[in-house]
Design a protein around this motif. Structure first.
Motif, PDB file in Angstrom:
ATOM      1  N   SER A 117       7.287 -34.684  57.080  1.00  0.00           N
ATOM      2  CA  SER A 117       7.053 -35.880  56.262  1.00  0.00           C
ATOM      3  C   SER A 117       5.565 -36.118  56.048  1.00  0.00           C
ATOM      4  N   ALA A 118       4.772 -35.848  57.081  1.00  0.00           N
ATOM      5  CA  ALA A 118       3.331 -36.077  56.984  1.00  0.00           C
ATOM      6  C   ALA A 118       2.637 -35.028  56.112  1.00  0.00           C
ATOM      7  N   HIS A 119       3.233 -33.830  56.004  1.00  0.00           N
ATOM      8  CA  HIS A 119       2.611 -32.730  55.259  1.00  0.00           C
ATOM      9  C   HIS A 119       3.643 -32.072  54.339  1.00  0.00           C
ATOM     10  N   PRO A 120       4.070 -32.775  53.280  1.00  0.00           N
ATOM     11  CA  PRO A 120       5.156 -32.269  52.434  1.00  0.00           C
ATOM     12  C   PRO A 120       4.824 -30.988  51.668  1.00  0.00           C
ATOM     13  N   ASP A 121       3.562 -30.695  51.461  1.00  0.00           N
ATOM     14  CA  ASP A 121       3.200 -29.513  50.677  1.00  0.00           C
ATOM     15  C   ASP A 121       2.842 -28.309  51.547  1.00  0.00           C
ATOM     16  N   GLU A 122       3.076 -28.415  52.848  1.00  0.00           N
ATOM     17  CA  GLU A 122       2.736 -27.330  53.755  1.00  0.00           C
ATOM     18  C   GLU A 122       3.978 -26.780  54.433  1.00  0.00           C
ATOM     19  N   GLY A 123       3.874 -25.560  54.910  1.00  0.00           N
ATOM     20  CA  GLY A 123       4.936 -24.961  55.699  1.00  0.00           C
ATOM     21  C   GLY A 123       4.820 -25.390  57.153  1.00  0.00           C
TER      22      GLY A 123
ATOM     23  N   GLU B  78      12.604 -16.342  72.432  1.00  0.00           N
ATOM     24  CA  GLU B  78      12.351 -17.502  71.582  1.00  0.00           C
ATOM     25  C   GLU B  78      12.837 -17.242  70.165  1.00  0.00           C
ATOM     26  N   TYR B  79      13.063 -18.334  69.465  1.00  0.00           N
ATOM     27  CA  TYR B  79      13.349 -18.277  68.033  1.00  0.00           C
ATOM     28  C   TYR B  79      12.139 -18.880  67.322  1.00  0.00           C
ATOM     29  N   VAL B  80      11.728 -18.236  66.255  1.00  0.00           N
ATOM     30  CA  VAL B  80      10.650 -18.762  65.432  1.00  0.00           C
ATOM     31  C   VAL B  80      11.284 -19.212  64.125  1.00  0.00           C
ATOM     32  N   VAL B  81      11.231 -20.514  63.892  1.00  0.00           N
ATOM     33  CA  VAL B  81      11.838 -21.135  62.718  1.00  0.00           C
ATOM     34  C   VAL B  81      10.715 -21.510  61.766  1.00  0.00           C
ATOM     35  N   GLU B  82      10.817 -21.041  60.524  1.00  0.00           N
ATOM     36  CA  GLU B  82       9.779 -21.348  59.541  1.00  0.00           C
ATOM     37  C   GLU B  82      10.366 -22.134  58.375  1.00  0.00           C
ATOM     38  N   PHE B  83       9.702 -23.233  58.066  1.00  0.00           N
ATOM     39  CA  PHE B  83      10.034 -24.057  56.907  1.00  0.00           C
ATOM     40  C   PHE B  83       8.991 -23.775  55.835  1.00  0.00           C
ATOM     41  N   GLY B  84       9.450 -23.589  54.606  1.00  0.00           N
ATOM     42  CA  GLY B  84       8.519 -23.470  53.496  1.00  0.00           C
ATOM     43  C   GLY B  84       8.199 -24.850  52.947  1.00  0.00           C
ATOM     44  N   PRO B  85       7.301 -24.930  51.977  1.00  0.00           N
ATOM     45  CA  PRO B  85       7.016 -26.225  51.346  1.00  0.00           C
ATOM     46  C   PRO B  85       8.265 -26.781  50.679  1.00  0.00           C
ATOM     47  N   SER B  86       8.279 -28.075  50.421  1.00  0.00           N
ATOM     48  CA  SER B  86       9.451 -28.689  49.795  1.00  0.00           C
ATOM     49  C   SER B  86       9.611 -28.178  48.373  1.00  0.00           C
ATOM     50  N   PHE B  87      10.848 -28.197  47.899  1.00  0.00           N
ATOM     51  CA  PHE B  87      11.137 -27.786  46.529  1.00  0.00           C
ATOM     52  C   PHE B  87      12.079 -28.801  45.907  1.00  0.00           C
ATOM     53  N   THR B  88      12.199 -28.769  44.593  1.00  0.00           N
ATOM     54  CA  THR B  88      13.067 -29.713  43.905  1.00  0.00           C
ATOM     55  C   THR B  88      14.349 -29.010  43.493  1.00  0.00           C
ATOM     56  N   LEU B  89      15.433 -29.751  43.493  1.00  0.00           N
ATOM     57  CA  LEU B  89      16.713 -29.206  43.064  1.00  0.00           C
ATOM     58  C   LEU B  89      16.841 -29.327  41.552  1.00  0.00           C
ATOM     59  N   GLU B  90      17.465 -28.346  40.939  1.00  0.00           N
ATOM     60  CA  GLU B  90      17.684 -28.364  39.497  1.00  0.00           C
ATOM     61  C   GLU B  90      18.634 -29.487  39.101  1.00  0.00           C
ATOM     62  N   GLU B  91      19.652 -29.711  39.927  1.00  0.00           N
ATOM     63  CA  GLU B  91      20.654 -30.728  39.624  1.00  0.00           C
ATOM     64  C   GLU B  91      20.697 -31.752  40.742  1.00  0.00           C
ATOM     65  N   SER B  92      21.003 -32.965  40.396  1.00  0.00           N
ATOM     66  CA  SER B  92      21.185 -33.972  41.436  1.00  0.00           C
ATOM     67  C   SER B  92      22.640 -33.942  41.892  1.00  0.00           C
ATOM     68  N   VAL B  93      22.867 -34.395  43.074  1.00  0.00           N
ATOM     69  CA  VAL B  93      24.209 -34.409  43.634  1.00  0.00           C
ATOM     70  C   VAL B  93      24.625 -35.858  43.825  1.00  0.00           C
ATOM     71  N   GLU B  94      25.791 -36.216  43.310  1.00  0.00           N
ATOM     72  CA  GLU B  94      26.294 -37.565  43.469  1.00  0.00           C
ATOM     73  C   GLU B  94      27.345 -37.589  44.564  1.00  0.00           C
ATOM     74  N   VAL B  95      27.240 -38.560  45.431  1.00  0.00           N
ATOM     75  CA  VAL B  95      28.210 -38.722  46.501  1.00  0.00           C
ATOM     76  C   VAL B  95      28.969 -40.011  46.236  1.00  0.00           C
TER      77      VAL B  95
ATOM     78  N   LYS C 100      18.407 -30.791  54.405  1.00  0.00           N
ATOM     79  CA  LYS C 100      18.232 -32.208  54.063  1.00  0.00           C
ATOM     80  C   LYS C 100      16.874 -32.458  53.406  1.00  0.00           C
ATOM     81  N   GLU C 101      15.846 -31.790  53.913  1.00  0.00           N
ATOM     82  CA  GLU C 101      14.487 -31.970  53.387  1.00  0.00           C
ATOM     83  C   GLU C 101      14.196 -31.084  52.173  1.00  0.00           C
ATOM     84  N   ARG C 102      15.203 -30.286  51.766  1.00  0.00           N
ATOM     85  CA  ARG C 102      15.077 -29.385  50.617  1.00  0.00           C
ATOM     86  C   ARG C 102      13.911 -28.426  50.777  1.00  0.00           C
ATOM     87  N   ARG C 103      13.936 -27.702  51.887  1.00  0.00           N
ATOM     88  CA  ARG C 103      12.885 -26.731  52.167  1.00  0.00           C
ATOM     89  C   ARG C 103      13.499 -25.358  52.418  1.00  0.00           C
TER      90      ARG C 103
END
Length: 123
Positions: free
Chosen positions: A23-29, A62-79, A49-52
């Motif tokens: 949340s503090a660094h949305p444009d970083e991995g 150990e497991y090394v988990v990498e998140f990429g920068p956030s991305f936008t979805l082409e379509e919105s989802v309605e619940v 959930k964070e669309r990354r």
């Protein structure tokens, strides 16, 4: 890329710390080191959930988990039944015991404390 060493931490702590940093660094991995599969599963849910973008590799015990920068979805989802503009999301949680479950008493108390902590850190 930011990094978190969560080796030795049980869920939800790796997820909470990761969420704060994402949340503090949305444009970083972000790279998170964990040592249990439960954390990997929960971190993958956070990535969705964070669309990354998300990838995992195993490095010794150990497991090394990498998140990429956030991305936008082409379509919105309605619940159905959910209004994104509804801000009245207050709730009350009541407990009838000082522990969660009927197993080891100390573990059950720690499990409840972690659950309450996770609730308090949620949105």
């Amino acid at each position: 890329m930011k990094e978190i060493n969560a080796v030795g931490q049980t869920c939800p702590l790796p997820v909470i710390e990761s969420k704060k940093l994402l949340s503090a660094h949305p444009d970083e991995g972000l790279m998170v080191r964990v040592d249990n599969e439960e954390a990997v599963i929960n971190l993958s849910k956070l990535a969705e959930k964070e669309r990354r973008s998300f990838q995992v590799r195993q490095d010794k015990k150990e497991y090394v988990v990498e998140f990429g920068p956030s991305f936008t979805l082409e379509e919105s989802v309605e619940v159905e039944g959910f209004d994104a503009g509804d801000e009245s999301r207050d709730f009350i949680v009541a407990f009838d015991s000082e522990k969660m479950g009927d197993g080891d008493p100390e573990f059950s108390k720690r499990l409840l404390r972690n659950f309450i902590y996770a609730l308090s850190e949620g949105e």
